[in-house]
Each structure stands twice: as C-alpha cells, then as structure tokens.
Design a protein around this motif. Structure first.
Motif, short mmCIF file in Angstrom:
data_model
loop_
_atom_site.label_atom_id
_atom_site.label_comp_id
_atom_site.label_asym_id
_atom_site.label_seq_id
_atom_site.Cartn_x
_atom_site.Cartn_y
_atom_site.Cartn_z
N GLU A 1 64.24 56.80 50.87
CA GLU A 1 63.48 57.45 51.95
C GLU A 1 62.70 56.45 52.79
O GLU A 1 62.56 56.61 54.00
N LEU B 1 64.81 55.10 55.45
CA LEU B 1 65.05 56.09 56.51
C LEU B 1 63.85 56.14 57.46
O LEU B 1 64.01 56.16 58.68
N ARG B 2 62.64 56.14 56.87
CA ARG B 2 61.43 56.16 57.70
C ARG B 2 61.35 54.92 58.58
O ARG B 2 61.01 54.98 59.74
#
Lengths: 216, 216
Positions: free
Chosen positions: B41, B44-45
């Motif tokens: 994640e 992705l951020r």
C-alpha cells in the motif's frame, strides 16, 4: 491630438497604431489635411481596450475584431456585447481522448448549473473548460460531484454578486476593458492570494507556541 | 504484490515504475528472491503522490526528490513538509525588467499580508508572484492598493479557513497529495466557476423580461 501625441499618451508606438488602423481595430482619426489626422479621447479608450485584449487576454486579432464590432454596434445589448469578450477569453479545450468521461463530466457541469439556477447559455465554452478539469480529477481517483462542487460555486457566486460585477460598468468600451482585466488579472490575484492564505492557515493550524503575527 | 500488479493497481507502466525506483522517488520493494520484490500500500500511495506532483503540479524531478525527503523525514513538522510542496508549485517570476515598480509592488504585498496578520514566511515565492500581477495592473493604468486588495484577500482566507484546509489531512504522503491536487486543480475549478458565475450575474443584471432559470 496628432498621431505622435496619441502614441505618447497611450504608450503605444506609432507603427503599432498604424497597424491597428490598417486592421480596422482602431477607428480612423478626423482627416484635417491630406497627410494629417486628428485623434481624441475615443481613440485613447480604444487603444486601452486593444492592449487589454492582446496583452492580458491573449485574444487573437480576428476575435478582437468581432469584439470591437460588438462594442460599436449600439443596438447590441450590453450583456451580449460582454459575452463576445467573455467567450473569447476561455481556454480552448483540447480534443478529448476520453469521450465518455468528458460527456459525463459535462453532464455534471450542466447539473450543477441547473441546480444553482445560474443563467448560462448552452454554448458557453466555460462548460467544457470546467468539464476538462473534472475529467482530470476523476483520472486521479478524486471524482467530483454536485455536492462537492456546490460550496465552491456558491463561494464565487456570492463574491461576483457582492463585489466584482460592480466594476464592470461605464461606457461600452470601458466595460469590456474592465471585464478583460477583471477576469484575467484579478483571476490571477485571487489564485495567488488563495495560495498565500493556505500557507498562513497551515501555519495557524500546525504550529504551536508560535504567536500569530500582530495585525499591522 | 508483484511489480506487474503494482502497475495494474496504480495505472503506472512498469518501465515508469522502474525509472522512479532508479531515481529514488519510489522506495524499493521488499526483496523476496534474487529477481523478485514485493510491493504494498505504501508504494501505491507514493505513486499517487508522484503522479500528482508530475502531472498536476508539473513539479521537476529534483524538486519532487526534496518533497519526498520531507515526507520521509518524520521529524519534520507537518507545516514545514507541506511548505516544500507548496513552494514547488509557485510559478517562477520572470526577471523583472522594471525593478523599481516590482519593488513597490512587493512592498504593497508585504503591507497587505502584514495588515491581515497572515503568517507567511518572508521567502514565500507567492509574494513575488502576486507582485508581478500588480505590476501588470499598474502598467495598464489600474494600480492596486491595500484597500482594493483587502476584500479579495478576506474572501479567499474565509474560504480557506472554513472549507479548504480540512481536506489536507491524513498520513504525510496523502496530505501532500491533497495539497497539490487542491492547489492546482481546485484552483482551476474556482477560476472557471468564477467566470461562469460572471456570465450568470451579467445575465441577471442586464437582461430584463427574461425570467431566471428555475432552481432545479
């Protein structure tokens, strides 16, 4: 006044004035002798308008000719005259690669305008301009909605009603010039002031033990 | 997830992801085998942030590296971290041909900020950006003043305080991304909405016998 004085008073070089005369943007002076013409206040006002459209609005000469025709046509209502200038200031929207998304965004713009009860023509180029920004937000995973846009719209509408529109007044020529300067340059003023306000508000929220600067 | 899945989830092509890894913009994945890395994640951020900075903010890669260093330095206060992104978004001011006028305009900006009690650093590039617009207004024979600018400033400050700043929150990375999108794209949203509101307000004032569109 002579063309040299018109140049000095307006700050526009003589060859440029002659170019505007040839292009029909500037009305001819009153011919007082075979090689001499007399110019007046009306010419000064017109030169201010042309300069604002060219330098501030970056409006192409063909569009300037249309705007000036609207200014000179006294039978054209003020709102319609202002519209010719207003629409010429819109940024053309690039051909949309993503047509479905663009159509959806346009529908959202129409819904917003309808819900607010704003009086905007269906062919206003600003509709497509706004839709384009909404498509970019959507592609970044931040889709807009009427609910999200409404506070922004109400905020600008209130300011337009209470403050901004009062400055667009006076003779037809001056009203168009005010509109161009107000739209473009005060648009930039608002944009930069907004970013300065963000810095200040961020400082207020995130720093502590740091007293606010005293009001001067 | 594998790099191919990271690409699918983020919409960023694999060669671009590899470029960001080489440039140090994207943190390396967890090495699970000699030729395999695992991403999560956080990656992705980070890709969302890089995309916002590049595509929306048009921030150069060197400045992006500084912003990311600020995001990763957990000891740096949030306000300072946001400042690195904020200043990278300012439009560089062209070398002023007319230095005296620019200095006067800067003094006016300082006076305005002081009078409003805003907390803005002396080196904020937005000061020069605003001064440049004021020089243009002055050259057009429409000099600004603290009195004239104050309603504009108060208008944007109120909106920033009541509405806009609440959206800049969450983890450090997401806060910077929100700031970039909010500054640039919602800046455009406001600009276009303002022009649409002007058309509507002009219609309301100048046309008669023409009923307002019903609120939907």
């Amino acid at each position: 006044m002579r063309i040299s004085q018109l140049s000095a008073a307006s700050g526009v070089p003589i060859p440029t004035i002659k170019y505007y005369l040839r292009e029909g943007l500037l009305q001819p002076g009153e011919q007082t002798a075979a090689t001499r013409a007399e110019y007046g206040e009306a010419h000064l006002r017109r030169l201010r308008l042309i300069r604002a459209l060219l330098e501030v609005g970056r409006v192409p000469v063909t569009a300037i000719r249309q705007i000036i025709a609207a200014v000179e046509d006294e039978t054209m209502p003020v709102h319609e005259m202002l519209g010719t200038a207003h629409y010429a200031l819109a940024t053309p929207v690039e051909a949309a690669a993503d047509d479905d998304r663009h159509r959806e965004a346009l529908a959202l713009v129409d819904a917003l305008i309808g819900e607010l009860g704003w009086q905007v023509t269906p062919e206003a180029p600003t509709r497509a301009e706004l839709a384009q920004v909404l498509v970019r937000l959507d592609r970044l995973g931040r889709p807009a909605s009427v609910e999200k846009l409404r506070p922004y719209a109400e905020h600008v509408a209130r300011f337009a009603r209470e403050r901004e529109m009062d400055s667009v007044s006076g003779p037809r020529e001056a009203a168009v010039e005010s509109l161009v300067v107000g739209t473009v340059l005060y648009g930039k003023v608002l944009d930069v002031l907004r970013r300065i306000a963000h810095e200040s508000e961020s400082a207020r929220r995130h720093t502590s033990g740091h007293p606010a600067a005293p009001a001067g």
